[in-house]
Design a protein around this motif. Structure first.
Motif, PDB file in Angstrom:
ATOM      1  N   LEU A  38       0.847  -1.194   0.000  1.00  0.00           N
ATOM      2  CA  LEU A  38       0.000   0.000   0.000  1.00  0.00           C
ATOM      3  C   LEU A  38       0.884   1.247   0.000  1.00  0.00           C
ATOM      4  O   LEU A  38       1.724   1.430   0.886  1.00  0.00           O
ATOM      5  CB  LEU A  38      -0.904  -0.006   1.239  1.00  0.00           C
ATOM      6  CG  LEU A  38      -1.726   1.261   1.498  1.00  0.00           C
ATOM      7  CD1 LEU A  38      -2.686   1.532   0.339  1.00  0.00           C
ATOM      8  CD2 LEU A  38      -2.500   1.132   2.812  1.00  0.00           C
ATOM      9  N   ILE A  39       0.683   2.078  -1.002  1.00  0.00           N
ATOM     10  CA  ILE A  39       1.424   3.336  -1.109  1.00  0.00           C
ATOM     11  C   ILE A  39       0.403   4.461  -1.187  1.00  0.00           C
ATOM     12  O   ILE A  39      -0.551   4.391  -1.973  1.00  0.00           O
ATOM     13  CB  ILE A  39       2.330   3.337  -2.367  1.00  0.00           C
ATOM     14  CG1 ILE A  39       3.443   2.300  -2.202  1.00  0.00           C
ATOM     15  CG2 ILE A  39       2.914   4.731  -2.612  1.00  0.00           C
ATOM     16  CD1 ILE A  39       4.326   2.126  -3.417  1.00  0.00           C
ATOM     17  N   ILE A  40       0.603   5.491  -0.376  1.00  0.00           N
ATOM     18  CA  ILE A  40      -0.295   6.654  -0.427  1.00  0.00           C
ATOM     19  C   ILE A  40       0.532   7.857  -0.866  1.00  0.00           C
ATOM     20  O   ILE A  40       1.502   8.234  -0.204  1.00  0.00           O
ATOM     21  CB  ILE A  40      -0.960   6.887   0.937  1.00  0.00           C
ATOM     22  CG1 ILE A  40      -1.765   5.631   1.321  1.00  0.00           C
ATOM     23  CG2 ILE A  40      -1.869   8.113   0.881  1.00  0.00           C
ATOM     24  CD1 ILE A  40      -2.322   5.665   2.717  1.00  0.00           C
ATOM     25  N   LEU A  41       0.155   8.404  -2.008  1.00  0.00           N
ATOM     26  CA  LEU A  41       0.869   9.545  -2.565  1.00  0.00           C
ATOM     27  C   LEU A  41       0.249  10.821  -1.994  1.00  0.00           C
ATOM     28  O   LEU A  41      -0.912  11.134  -2.269  1.00  0.00           O
ATOM     29  CB  LEU A  41       0.750   9.519  -4.094  1.00  0.00           C
ATOM     30  CG  LEU A  41       1.404   8.295  -4.760  1.00  0.00           C
ATOM     31  CD1 LEU A  41       0.880   8.098  -6.176  1.00  0.00           C
ATOM     32  CD2 LEU A  41       2.916   8.434  -4.768  1.00  0.00           C
ATOM     33  N   ASP A  42       0.978  11.495  -1.185  1.00  0.00           N
ATOM     34  CA  ASP A  42       0.572  12.720  -0.498  1.00  0.00           C
ATOM     35  C   ASP A  42      -0.561  12.481   0.500  1.00  0.00           C
ATOM     36  O   ASP A  42      -1.293  11.503   0.427  1.00  0.00           O
ATOM     37  CB  ASP A  42       0.208  13.832  -1.486  1.00  0.00           C
ATOM     38  CG  ASP A  42       1.447  14.567  -2.004  1.00  0.00           C
ATOM     39  OD1 ASP A  42       2.435  14.645  -1.258  1.00  0.00           O
ATOM     40  OD2 ASP A  42       1.421  15.048  -3.154  1.00  0.00           O
ATOM     41  N   CYS A  43      -0.634  13.412   1.440  1.00  0.00           N
ATOM     42  CA  CYS A  43      -1.553  13.226   2.563  1.00  0.00           C
ATOM     43  C   CYS A  43      -2.354  14.507   2.803  1.00  0.00           C
ATOM     44  O   CYS A  43      -2.413  15.028   3.906  1.00  0.00           O
ATOM     45  CB  CYS A  43      -0.757  12.821   3.806  1.00  0.00           C
ATOM     46  SG  CYS A  43      -1.793  12.141   5.097  1.00  0.00           S
ATOM     47  N   GLY A  44      -2.952  15.017   1.711  1.00  0.00           N
ATOM     48  CA  GLY A  44      -3.843  16.173   1.832  1.00  0.00           C
ATOM     49  C   GLY A  44      -5.135  15.771   2.519  1.00  0.00           C
ATOM     50  O   GLY A  44      -5.258  14.662   3.055  1.00  0.00           O
ATOM     51  N   THR A  45      -6.133  16.652   2.461  1.00  0.00           N
ATOM     52  CA  THR A  45      -7.366  16.391   3.223  1.00  0.00           C
ATOM     53  C   THR A  45      -8.111  15.148   2.724  1.00  0.00           C
ATOM     54  O   THR A  45      -8.910  14.573   3.452  1.00  0.00           O
ATOM     55  CB  THR A  45      -8.312  17.611   3.170  1.00  0.00           C
ATOM     56  OG1 THR A  45      -8.680  17.869   1.802  1.00  0.00           O
ATOM     57  CG2 THR A  45      -7.653  18.849   3.754  1.00  0.00           C
ATOM     58  N   GLY A  46      -7.811  14.699   1.501  1.00  0.00           N
ATOM     59  CA  GLY A  46      -8.411  13.462   0.988  1.00  0.00           C
ATOM     60  C   GLY A  46      -8.052  12.251   1.828  1.00  0.00           C
ATOM     61  O   GLY A  46      -8.754  11.230   1.790  1.00  0.00           O
ATOM     62  N   ALA A  47      -6.965  12.327   2.596  1.00  0.00           N
ATOM     63  CA  ALA A  47      -6.534  11.186   3.414  1.00  0.00           C
ATOM     64  C   ALA A  47      -7.533  10.858   4.524  1.00  0.00           C
ATOM     65  O   ALA A  47      -7.530   9.744   5.051  1.00  0.00           O
ATOM     66  CB  ALA A  47      -5.155  11.472   4.016  1.00  0.00           C
ATOM     67  N   HIS A  48      -8.383  11.804   4.876  1.00  0.00           N
ATOM     68  CA  HIS A  48      -9.348  11.557   5.953  1.00  0.00           C
ATOM     69  C   HIS A  48     -10.265  10.387   5.608  1.00  0.00           C
ATOM     70  O   HIS A  48     -10.377   9.423   6.359  1.00  0.00           O
ATOM     71  CB  HIS A  48     -10.156  12.842   6.208  1.00  0.00           C
ATOM     72  CG  HIS A  48     -11.141  12.704   7.314  1.00  0.00           C
ATOM     73  ND1 HIS A  48     -12.467  13.054   7.176  1.00  0.00           N
ATOM     74  CD2 HIS A  48     -11.015  12.229   8.568  1.00  0.00           C
ATOM     75  CE1 HIS A  48     -13.100  12.809   8.308  1.00  0.00           C
ATOM     76  NE2 HIS A  48     -12.245  12.314   9.176  1.00  0.00           N
ATOM     77  N   ASP A  49     -10.892  10.460   4.427  1.00  0.00           N
ATOM     78  CA  ASP A  49     -11.798   9.372   4.025  1.00  0.00           C
ATOM     79  C   ASP A  49     -11.039   8.084   3.711  1.00  0.00           C
ATOM     80  O   ASP A  49     -11.542   6.990   3.978  1.00  0.00           O
ATOM     81  CB  ASP A  49     -12.634   9.789   2.807  1.00  0.00           C
ATOM     82  CG  ASP A  49     -13.882  10.553   3.231  1.00  0.00           C
ATOM     83  OD1 ASP A  49     -14.233  10.517   4.436  1.00  0.00           O
ATOM     84  OD2 ASP A  49     -14.510  11.196   2.364  1.00  0.00           O
ATOM     85  N   LEU A  50      -9.847   8.207   3.166  1.00  0.00           N
ATOM     86  CA  LEU A  50      -9.042   7.005   2.903  1.00  0.00           C
ATOM     87  C   LEU A  50      -8.752   6.281   4.222  1.00  0.00           C
ATOM     88  O   LEU A  50      -8.887   5.061   4.314  1.00  0.00           O
ATOM     89  CB  LEU A  50      -7.736   7.396   2.194  1.00  0.00           C
ATOM     90  CG  LEU A  50      -6.650   6.312   2.111  1.00  0.00           C
ATOM     91  CD1 LEU A  50      -7.165   5.036   1.457  1.00  0.00           C
ATOM     92  CD2 LEU A  50      -5.435   6.823   1.337  1.00  0.00           C
TER      93      LEU A  50
END
Ligand SMILES: [Zn+2]
Ligand SMILES: [Zn+2]
Length: 446
Positions: A38-50
């Motif tokens: 699992l790789i997450i590219l950047d952690c902007g506000t979209g990371a909340h729902d992820l």
């Protein structure tokens, strides 16, 4: 490889009826490889729902990797709201470019200090490991990650992810190095002349999916120069030059509503029409599946060196500033002095060569038009030196001459980089650090 967009907006979260289709959350893209990495590219506000979706999936413990392009707000604001970080037993590795004097962990802790947030970084339950990167290659599970410095007023890295025969490239917060390339009427003449734009194309080469900064339109771009973002039309040009299959326009301007984004996509499709390139605007919630088959040829690796650095902070360095305009020398001094560099200066070409030979600087910032020898002559003279320290020293040319022919002449004279005036101090600061780190990594590797 499965890619899912959780945040596609640039600069500022922009929820509301006018952005409901493409989404209002800032940069966050989930990549899941066939082997489960699992790789997450950047952690902007979209990371909340992820984060909520990962917790709801029932997977325990949750292990993953963040690859942050840089630590501007819109790329890290989801971090304190990412639920898996609060759960003991989970394990997270956070990768980001090595900062300018502060550790990554301290930068992320900064936005969670008492004045800004009720929970400190140290109180998070998960095991979190921090890794600082320069340019190079490393593996995360079955995924080979290659990093490359971007052109942005903050030291930022792009990521190329390869697994099996699939390549996904994530390049956000990047501005083209050349300013006038796109003005050529004919598409073939839009191929980059600037060496750094050519390397950008190499980095994107043959990608199955390119997620590229597309914050502006070409029409808006003249008033946004040096802000560190691309006009969408130029993202198309780069994708075409690189033989990319699908281009996801990304980091949408907060002022661009859904209807305007539809129009931008349409314009980009017109531009891409003869090139066999599929262009779309990344939308929050959108998922893309790319089948990983075993690669038939060895992967095209930009570099074989590991990108993970040891040690902290910027390398100490001597920088020679050469310009006959005292205001430019003053501006460069004010920009670079706080970084702790040793700064030397010269106001003409002959003095510049003398100082360079005597002091062997780590980097030159060199004006083109000066009394005595001009910048290109100084560069040619340095390249002709037998001392490797002098003939290989990075030379960043600073010039108001922005045309394609001028740019080609600069590189033919041996300059390492070509920066067009006017430039912003933050932009020069990032370029200087990128070149010093590349030089440092090259010296370590030999
Ligand atoms: Zn951004
Ligand atoms: Zn940024």
């Amino acid at each position: 490889m499965r890619i899912r967009f959780w945040g596609t907006r640039g600069s500022l979260a922009k929820p509301g009826p006018s952005t409901v289709r493409y989404g209002g959350n800032t940069s966050c893209v989930e990549v899941r490889a066939a082997d489960g990495t699992l790789i997450i590219l950047d952690c902007g506000t979209g990371a909340h729902d992820l984060g909520r979706s990962l917790v709801a999936s029932g997977e325990r413990p949750i292990r993953g990797n963040f690859l942050l392009t840089h630590t501007h707000w819109d790329h890290i604001q989801g971090f304190p709201f990412f639920a898996p970080l609060f759960i003991k037993g989970n394990e997270w590795d956070v990768y980001a470019p090595q900062g300018l004097g502060q550790r990554l962990e301290d930068t992320l802790a900064g936005q969670m200090e008492y004045e800004y947030f009720p929970v400190t970084l140290g109180q998070l339950g998960a095991t979190i490991r921090y890794h600082e990167l320069t340019e190079g290659t490393f593996d995360l599970g079955a995924v080979q990650v290659t990093t490359r410095y971007l052109n942005h007023p903050g030291l930022a890295l792009g990521y190329r992810l390869e697994a099996g025969d699939v390549a996904v490239v994530y390049v956000t917060d990047h501005e083209p190095h050349s300013r006038h390339q796109h003005e050529a009427a004919d598409r073939a003449q839009r191929l980059p002349v600037h060496r750094e734009d050519q390397r950008h194309v190499e980095f994107l080469a043959g990608a199955d999916l390119l997620i590229h900064d597309a914050q502006y339109t070409l029409e808006e771009y003249p008033s946004k120069l040096t802000w560190g973002h691309s006009p969408a039309e130029l993202a198309v040009d780069f994708a075409l030059a690189a033989g990319v299959k699908r281009l996801a326009l990304f980091h949408h301007d907060p002022l661009r509503d859904d209807a305007a984004l539809d129009q931008l996509v349409e314009n980009c499709r017109q531009r891409a029409v003869a090139g066999g390139l599929d262009v779309f605007a990344a939308a929050e919630g959108q998922a893309i599946e790319l089948a990983e088959r075993e690669a038939v040829a060895p992967r095209a690796s930009m570099q074989s060196k590991a990108a993970i650095t040891k040690g902290v902070g910027a390398p100490s360095a001597t920088i020679l500033l050469v310009d006959d305009d005292p205001d430019i020398v003053r501006l460069l001094t004010m920009t670079l002095q706080p970084e702790g560099f040793r700064l030397l200066s010269a106001s003409d070409g002959n003095a510049a060569l003398e100082i360079a030979c005597a002091e062997r600087p780590d980097l030159l910032l060199l004006d083109w038009n000066m009394p005595g020898r001009d910048g290109l002559e100084v560069c040619r003279a340095l390249r002709a030196e037998s001392d490797p320290e002098l003939c290989n020293v990075p030379v960043v040319l600073l010039t108001a001459q922005a045309g394609a022919e001028d740019t080609a002449a600069g590189f033919a004279a041996g300059v390492t980089d070509y920066v067009t005036k006017p430039f912003s101090p933050a932009h020069i600061r990032a370029r200087v650090h990128a070149w010093l780190r590349r030089k440092h990594a090259g010296a370590e590797g030999t």
